[in-house]
Scaffold this active site. Structure first.
Site, PDB file in Angstrom:
ATOM      1  N   CYS A   1     -15.996  -5.512  19.949  1.00 54.26           N
ATOM      2  CA  CYS A   1     -17.610  -5.076  19.954  1.00 54.26           C
ATOM      3  C   CYS A   1     -18.393  -6.237  19.351  1.00 54.26           C
ATOM      4  CB  CYS A   1     -17.513  -3.707  19.451  1.00 54.26           C
ATOM      5  SG  CYS A   1     -19.049  -3.169  20.177  1.00 54.26           S
TER       6      CYS A   1
ATOM      7  N   HIS B   1     -13.767  -0.064  20.520  1.00 49.98           N
ATOM      8  CA  HIS B   1     -13.334   0.045  19.168  1.00 49.98           C
ATOM      9  C   HIS B   1     -11.908   0.630  18.814  1.00 49.98           C
ATOM     10  CE1 HIS B   1     -17.094  -0.822  17.107  1.00 49.98           C
ATOM     11  NE2 HIS B   1     -17.526  -0.439  18.240  1.00 49.98           N
TER      12      HIS B   1
ATOM     13  N   GLU C   1      -9.808   0.476  16.802  1.00 55.53           N
ATOM     14  CA  GLU C   1      -9.927   0.946  15.056  1.00 55.53           C
ATOM     15  C   GLU C   1     -10.559   2.363  14.804  1.00 55.53           C
ATOM     16  OE1 GLU C   1     -12.002  -1.052  16.279  1.00 55.53           O
ATOM     17  OE2 GLU C   1     -14.103  -0.738  15.188  1.00 55.53           O
TER      18      GLU C   1
HETATM   19  N1  GLN Z   1     -24.784  -3.409  19.580  1.00 50.21           N
HETATM   20  C1  GLN Z   1     -24.191  -4.349  18.621  1.00 50.21           C
HETATM   21  C2  GLN Z   1     -24.781  -5.646  18.572  1.00 50.21           C
HETATM   22  O1  GLN Z   1     -25.227  -6.119  19.543  1.00 50.21           O
HETATM   23  C3  GLN Z   1     -22.566  -4.059  18.447  1.00 50.21           C
HETATM   24  C4  GLN Z   1     -22.346  -2.721  18.385  1.00 50.21           C
HETATM   25  C5  GLN Z   1     -20.648  -2.569  17.682  1.00 50.21           C
HETATM   26  O2  GLN Z   1     -20.298  -3.669  17.295  1.00 50.21           O
HETATM   27  N2  GLN Z   1     -20.308  -1.197  17.824  1.00 50.21           N
HETATM   28  O3  GLN Z   1     -23.911  -6.509  17.826  1.00 50.21           O
END
Ligand code: GLN
Length: 192
Positions: A78, A171, A173
């Site tokens: 992410c 995710h 994890e």
């Molecule tokens: N929206 C977040 C970003 O732009 C990422 C979200 C996440 O890691 N769950 O960094």
């Protein structure tokens, strides 16, 4: 046993630490450049990529992270995917720029902030993967060296590998499924 670092500046790092330990690795929280020494791999967690970037700059971690992830197995989830990318759509912020992908942050907008769905991820076997997306990015462009590991039903790319680099928009994890962490450990084992 493999020693795997988890960048622990902000975000969901403790969940990766727990998953790595369950998968049989030694997990090391990384906040300082010297803590990268001797690691067999690194995970950059989800969180807020602008915050992770700022904190990495002030900890003097950007160059050491670039050097480490330039050759060692590194997986971004992410915000970690955003941090690994070569280029971002619509945003200017500190990134490592290592992976030959373009990434659109918050690609699902406010209407679909967070959602969960089953994905097919062939490298992890036939059983579907329960993917948790939280204000997730997507990959909007990928170089020829980049292998697509998973797409949404509409074709958008949400998991990629480029040699020793791995990135997922979701995710792993936050699930109970150890397959992704186990696969990353296999990559780190092969690289070592
Ligand atoms: N929206 C977040 C970003 O732009 C990422 C979200 C996440 O890691 N769950 O960094």
């Amino acid at each position: 046993m493999l020693n795997i670092g988890v960048l622990a500046l902000q975000g969901a790092f403790i969940e990766h630490v727990h998953m790595l330990r369950r998968a049989g690795a030694v997990a090391v929280e990384v906040r300082l450049p010297e803590e990268l020494q001797g690691l067999d791999g690194l995970i950059i967690p989800g969180g807020e990529s602008t915050t992770i970037g700022k904190l990495a700059v002030s900890a003097g971690l950007v160059a050491p992270l670039r050097e480490f992830a330039g050759s060692r197995p590194t997986w971004g989830t992410c915000a970690g995917m955003i941090f690994l990318a070569r280029e971002l759509d619509h945003h200017a912020q500190p990134i490592l720029g290592l992976m030959d992908i373009r990434v659109d942050r918050n690609a699902f907008g406010r209407q679909l902030d967070s959602f969960e769905m089953e994905l097919q991820i062939p490298v992890l076997g036939d059983a579907p993967w329960h993917a948790i997306f939280i204000r997730a990015p997507v990959v909007t462009g990928a170089g020829d060296d980049v292998e697509v590991l998973a797409r949404l039903a509409d074709g958008r790319i949400v998991a990629v590998r480029q040699g020793h680099l791995l990135a997922t928009a979701f995710h792993p994890e936050l699930t109970d499924d150890l397959r992704f962490h186990t696969w990353f450990l296999q990559l780190a084992q092969q690289a070592g």
